[in-house]
Design a protein around this motif. Structure first.
Motif, short mmCIF file in Angstrom:
data_model
loop_
_atom_site.label_atom_id
_atom_site.label_comp_id
_atom_site.label_asym_id
_atom_site.label_seq_id
_atom_site.Cartn_x
_atom_site.Cartn_y
_atom_site.Cartn_z
N ILE A 1 0.84 -1.19 0.00
CA ILE A 1 0.00 0.00 0.00
C ILE A 1 0.88 1.24 0.00
O ILE A 1 1.89 1.31 0.71
N ALA A 2 0.47 2.24 -0.78
CA ALA A 2 1.14 3.55 -0.78
C ALA A 2 0.21 4.57 -0.13
O ALA A 2 -0.99 4.56 -0.38
N ASP A 3 0.78 5.43 0.70
CA ASP A 3 0.04 6.55 1.26
C ASP A 3 0.74 7.82 0.78
O ASP A 3 1.81 8.18 1.26
N THR B 1 -1.94 9.41 10.50
CA THR B 1 -3.10 8.89 9.78
C THR B 1 -2.77 7.53 9.19
O THR B 1 -3.59 6.60 9.25
N THR B 2 -1.59 7.38 8.64
CA THR B 2 -1.17 6.10 8.07
C THR B 2 -1.25 5.00 9.11
O THR B 2 -1.82 3.93 8.87
N CYS C 1 4.70 8.50 1.85
CA CYS C 1 5.63 9.47 1.29
C CYS C 1 5.10 10.88 1.53
O CYS C 1 3.89 11.10 1.58
N ASP C 2 6.02 11.79 1.68
CA ASP C 2 5.68 13.19 1.88
C ASP C 2 6.85 14.02 1.38
O ASP C 2 7.99 13.56 1.41
N LYS C 3 6.57 15.23 0.93
CA LYS C 3 7.66 16.05 0.40
C LYS C 3 8.44 16.78 1.49
O LYS C 3 9.50 17.32 1.24
N SER C 4 7.95 16.75 2.71
CA SER C 4 8.62 17.42 3.81
C SER C 4 9.57 16.46 4.53
O SER C 4 9.14 15.46 5.12
N ALA D 1 -3.54 2.40 -3.32
CA ALA D 1 -2.97 3.72 -3.06
C ALA D 1 -4.00 4.52 -2.27
O ALA D 1 -5.21 4.42 -2.52
N PHE D 2 -3.51 5.29 -1.33
CA PHE D 2 -4.36 6.09 -0.46
C PHE D 2 -3.77 7.48 -0.38
O PHE D 2 -2.55 7.65 -0.41
#
Length: 181
Positions: A39-41, A49-50, A68-71, A109-110
């Protein structure tokens, strides 16, 4: 506008968390999560939340969640507080080129409350699509029209807030002005 303050996010993210619970419950009732799933978050933020919401709706047999997050600050916080052998957080911006290992890699994907802040919608949706295995599914929760955006725009024209809100259009949903609402 990038949210990169994990402690602040934990205090203000009650609406995204509430809505994620509602939507995941509905999705889980009407659809089946695959066993042994990857699963991708996308836009996992501080990881709460994940881990505290998404994970509780998954079958215990899931193989891995990649958030994943850009920060970088959010990713570091997420790994320190929620990372496990089955949950990993990686710094990546959904508008960048999809990493090769993620192509056709995920069963599900979420994304919750992330896509409304992305101006490059075509790239973001293409990356989500390209990350899914054949028969994969995605559950995307995002705002289209949201009244506070109008308030932010009005404040950006005031002398007092103009400097703080000079890039207001960068964090207003690209769907906000749609006539479909």
């Amino acid at each position: 506008m990038e949210m990169d303050l994990p402690q602040l996010y934990r205090q203000v993210a009650f609406l995204p968390k509430r809505d994620a619970n509602i939507v995941l419950k509905e999705f889980s009732i009407n659809n089946k999560w695959k066993e042994n799933a990857y699963i991708a978050d996308f836009g996992s933020g501080d990881g709460s939340t994940t881990t505290n919401i998404l994970q509780k709706y998954l079958p215990t047999s899931y193989k891995k969640i990649i958030g994943c997050d850009k920060s970088a600050r959010m990713v570091e916080f997420a790994n320190e507080n929620y990372g496990t052998d089955k949950i990993e957080f990686i710094k990546w911006d959904i508008t960048e080129e999809l990493p090769q290992p993620w192509r056709v890699a995920f069963d599900h994907a979420f994304s919750s409350y992330t896509l409304q802040r992305i101006q490059e919608q075509t790239r973001a949706f293409s990356n989500i699509y390209d990350s899914l295995k054949v028969g994969g599914s995605c559950l995307l929760l995002f705002l289209g029209r949201y009244s506070p955006y109008d308030i932010f725009r009005a404040l950006s024209r005031s002398k007092k807030w103009a400097e703080d809100l000079k890039n207001v259009e960068m964090f207003i949903s690209p769907y906000h002005d749609s006539q479909a609402w």
